[in-house]
Design an enzyme around this catalytic site. Structure first.
Site, PDB file in Angstrom:
ATOM      1  N   HIS A 260     -64.005  76.627  19.200  1.00 22.04           N
ATOM      2  CA  HIS A 260     -63.355  75.931  18.094  1.00 22.04           C
ATOM      3  C   HIS A 260     -63.317  74.442  18.381  1.00 22.04           C
ATOM      4  CE1 HIS A 260     -59.441  75.009  15.703  1.00 22.04           C
ATOM      5  NE2 HIS A 260     -60.517  74.661  15.020  1.00 22.04           N
TER       6      HIS A 260
ATOM      7  N   SER B 297     -61.907  78.517  12.918  1.00 21.80           N
ATOM      8  CA  SER B 297     -60.608  77.899  13.183  1.00 21.80           C
ATOM      9  C   SER B 297     -59.481  78.923  13.227  1.00 21.80           C
ATOM     10  CB  SER B 297     -60.274  76.870  12.094  1.00 21.80           C
ATOM     11  OG  SER B 297     -61.294  75.921  11.969  1.00 21.80           O
TER      12      SER B 297
ATOM     13  N   GLU C 154     -61.130  74.533  21.864  1.00 20.34           N
ATOM     14  CA  GLU C 154     -60.478  75.817  22.139  1.00 20.34           C
ATOM     15  C   GLU C 154     -61.576  76.850  22.366  1.00 20.34           C
ATOM     16  OE1 GLU C 154     -56.181  76.406  20.025  1.00 20.34           O
ATOM     17  OE2 GLU C 154     -57.870  76.312  18.659  1.00 20.34           O
TER      18      GLU C 154
ATOM     19  N   ASN D 102     -53.686  75.901  15.630  1.00 15.83           N
ATOM     20  CA  ASN D 102     -53.432  76.154  14.212  1.00 15.83           C
ATOM     21  C   ASN D 102     -52.329  77.188  13.992  1.00 15.83           C
ATOM     22  OD1 ASN D 102     -55.198  74.275  13.192  1.00 15.83           O
ATOM     23  ND2 ASN D 102     -56.928  75.675  13.083  1.00 15.83           N
TER      24      ASN D 102
END
Length: 670
Positions: A428, A407, A440, A478
């Site tokens: 991801h 992540s 991702e 993130n």
């Protein structure tokens, strides 16, 4: 000038055929051709009936969306459909593939509709923030009733031919391979009968159905303008003549068309398709690597969810765990998930056995030797991942793609632990991985072009919306989440409450606020596990066992049904930290919360783009829509910033002391 529409005469029946690949969109040339075709049929006394059909894979699949916002050209769809409706000869729509949007409205303007069993019909305009603008909201209630019409226009999901026949939308389901012949035969049956025009029918008001529909779909429709506009139009069909209803529909359509919500939803429509393209890779000259078998390391929530994506797509998976009980538990959860979906009718009854039949559980990494793609879903620790990739380097066959589901971590550093960094890529997935649509795809410095192209193509096969991200801490999503959380924590110390901050985000359209999200994910996630070391509000909560919903206590208190209420204990903890920091409590406005939690996300997105860690601003929007629940009707953070006005966003950021991205200042975010 030639048009993509031709006519063929079958004795006394004229067949009008559209052939405009790929989906027979109702563009200007098609509309012009249809107008000419109907004039030919209606002006020839020897023609007694007309059949309208399409070549290719589908009936008219909708309007030509590329014409939106451009000056009108050729006859409008209204003009063509009005002429069809008023025709004194029976017109039969012969439907195969998808009759969507304007295509469905075209079928409704015909006097009869026949369809092959595999056909679907629908009015999905609401998903673009619009309504059927060519009579759909007025004809459907008159034909199928208010209840069925509401489902079609305000939710927008298509209906298969069988259901369409049951509700009266289709007059006859015909042979899959004999559509034209059956349609011509059906048309001949109607010769000499009065022509049934939907515009002349009466729609019966059903206020109870309208109220029940609003109540049942309130959560799904929250914040969106288009569903309510569709409902109003359906109601209008029941209390005014057709011509007045059409006028009302047009007014409502134009309000939506000129609004920011439809612009946002149309932006997302194109953004999703653009995200699949890789700027420096030509799909025509790039040979993809074959992916027939996938290895997944880890059978926990993430590993199991990742595996289900491939199994559901018919791709064999070998799943690895360290302990037998963990392996059994993980595969048991996967089967349970499949069986639950089958019980709800979401998948076929035999689908669980088919999917699980493609799964090979094992305790040995060596069993991954024949896999074409290996994805690790282990603990988020760089040392653990590097050790694992070192082992995979020796086990995986040449040409196998090695992917990390990290992540946050540096994919280049992980790749460096192998002798083949060109085969390493980040994948991801978002939790739950078998449900969330976003993927991702992290491109390392040495990731081979064919590896990246293969993974992007594979994402489509497993029904993910994939976005290419560069190597940066947290990638796109993130990384943008981080400043929001930092500012939310600061706002707590300055005087805001968790419930105030969360309410601002929920009112904005997010599914939950930052502290609700922390409680759902687990306050203890990433905690250092030392209850004597309390350096933040989160540490204090974790030290007291307030780990979120799973403990019925986090930033909120929870009852047995996980319903939250503000926590007096959390208020005490925040006040204690505030007093220790000698920080005065002050009133925080909702606008300040927006400026300090949402604007910094936009700023971070602009920085990501400036650094080349995302290909385009619309990719950033796709990440936040599909991965984090950003409201669709706001189009994603970068699109929203544009509609807010870059100057306003920059002023808000500078007011609170943020260093602002240069492209945001210049208004050149792309």
């Amino acid at each position: 000038m030639t048009f993509p529409v031709r006519t063929e005469r079958h004795d006394d029946v004229l067949v009008i055929i559209s052939d405009s690949p790929p989906v027979n969109a109702l563009g200007a040339d098609v509309r012009e051709g249809l107008k000419a075709g109907f004039e030919e049929g209606l002006n020839d006394a020897s023609i007694k009936a007309i059949v309208l059909r399409c070549d290719g894979k589908t009936f008219f699949a909708g309007a030509d969306i590329t014409e939106f916002g451009k000056p009108p050209r050729g006859p409008g769809l209204h003009e063509v459909l009005d002429a069809m409706d008023k025709a004194d000869k029976p017109i039969v729509a012969a439907i195969h593939g998808t009759a969507l949007g304007g295509g469905c409205e075209t079928a409704l303007a015909c006097h009869y509709r026949v369809a092959v069993p595999s056909a679907v019909l629908g009015t999905p305009e609401v998903k673009l923030g619009l309504l059927p603008g060519a009579g759909g909201t007025q004809r459907l209630p008159r034909l199928v009733g208010v209840k069925a019409a509401l489902e079609m226009v305000a939710i927008g999901d298509p209906v298969p031919a069988k259901k369409a026949a049951e509700i009266g939308l289709v007059d006859r389901v015909v042979g899959e391979d004999s559509l034209e012949a059956d349609a011509i035969a059906f048309a001949r049956e109607q010769i000499g009968k009065p022509v049934p025009r939907i515009s002349e029918k009466t729609a019966t008001a059903d206020p109870e159905a309208v109220e029940a529909f609003r109540k049942a779909n309130a959560r799904k429709m929250r914040g969106f303008d288009a569903p309510e506009a569709n409902i109003r139009c359906v109601e209008a069909a029941t209390d005014r003549p057709f011509a007045e209803g059409m006028k009302f529909e047009r007014e409502e359509f134009m309000k939506l068309m000129m609004g920011t919500q439809s612009a946002a939803q149309r932006h997302l429509f194109f953004a999703e398709r653009q995200a699949a393209k890789i700027d420096d890779i030509d799909p025509k000259t790039t040979t993809l690597r074959p992916i027939n078998k996938v290895g997944v390391i880890g059978a926990g929530t993430m590993g199991g969810g990742i595996s289900m994506n491939f199994l559901s797509a018919g791709i064999a998976v070998t799943i690895v765990e360290m302990q037998q009980d963990a392996l059994d538990r993980g595969t048991g959860v996967m089967r349970k998930n499949y069986e639950a979906s089958a019980a709800k009718g979401r998948i076929k009854p035999d689908a669980p056995d088919k999917a699980m039949g493609l799964l090979t559980p094992t305790l040995s990494l060596d069993d991954l030797a024949d896999c074409d793609l290996i994805i690790e879903a282990v603990y988020e620790n760089m040392d653990v991942k590097k050790e694992l990739f070192g082992k995979l380097d020796k086990i995986a066959k040449p040409g196998a793609i090695l992917a990390s589901n990290t992540s946050y971590l540096n994919v280049d550093e992980i790749a460096a632990s192998t002798s083949r960094p060109e085969d390493v890529v980040g994948m991801h997935f978002f939790s739950p991985a078998n449900v969330m649509k976003l993927l991702e795809v992290v491109r390392g410095e040495k990731t081979a072009k064919d590896v990246l192209a293969t993974v992007m193509a594979l994402a489509k096969k497993i029904r993910k919306v994939a976005v290419v991200a560069g190597v940066t801490h947290g990638f796109i999503g993130n990384r943008m989440l981080s400043p929001r959380q930092q500012e939310a924590n600061k706002l707590l110390m300055e005087g805001a409450t968790p419930e105030q901050i969360d309410k601002v985000h929920v009112d904005f359209g997010m599914p939950m606020g930052p502290f609700q999200m922390a409680d759902l994910a687990g306050v203890d996630i990433g905690w250092h596990r030392d209850p004597t070391r309390v350096e933040s509000i989160r540490d204090a909560l974790a030290a007291e066992g307030r780990w979120g919903q799973k403990k019925q206590a986090g930033f909120y208190d929870y009852d047995e049904k996980r319903n939250p209420t503000p926590s007096p204990r959390v208020a005490e903890i925040i006040e204690d930290f505030r007093s220790k920091s000698n920080m005065a409590k002050r009133d925080i406005t909702d606008q300040e919360i927006v400026e300090r939690t949402l604007y910094p996300m936009v700023n971070e997105g602009a920085l990501i783009l400036e650094e080349g860690k995302a290909q385009r601003a619309s990719d950033v929007d796709v990440v936040w829509i599909y991965g984090y629940g950003w409201p669709v009707y706001r189009g994603g953070p970068m699109f929203w910033a544009k509609t807010e006005g870059y100057e306003k966003v920059v002023a808000g950021l500078e007011k609170h002391g943020f260093k602002v991205a240069q492209t945001l200042k210049d208004g050149t975010v792309k």
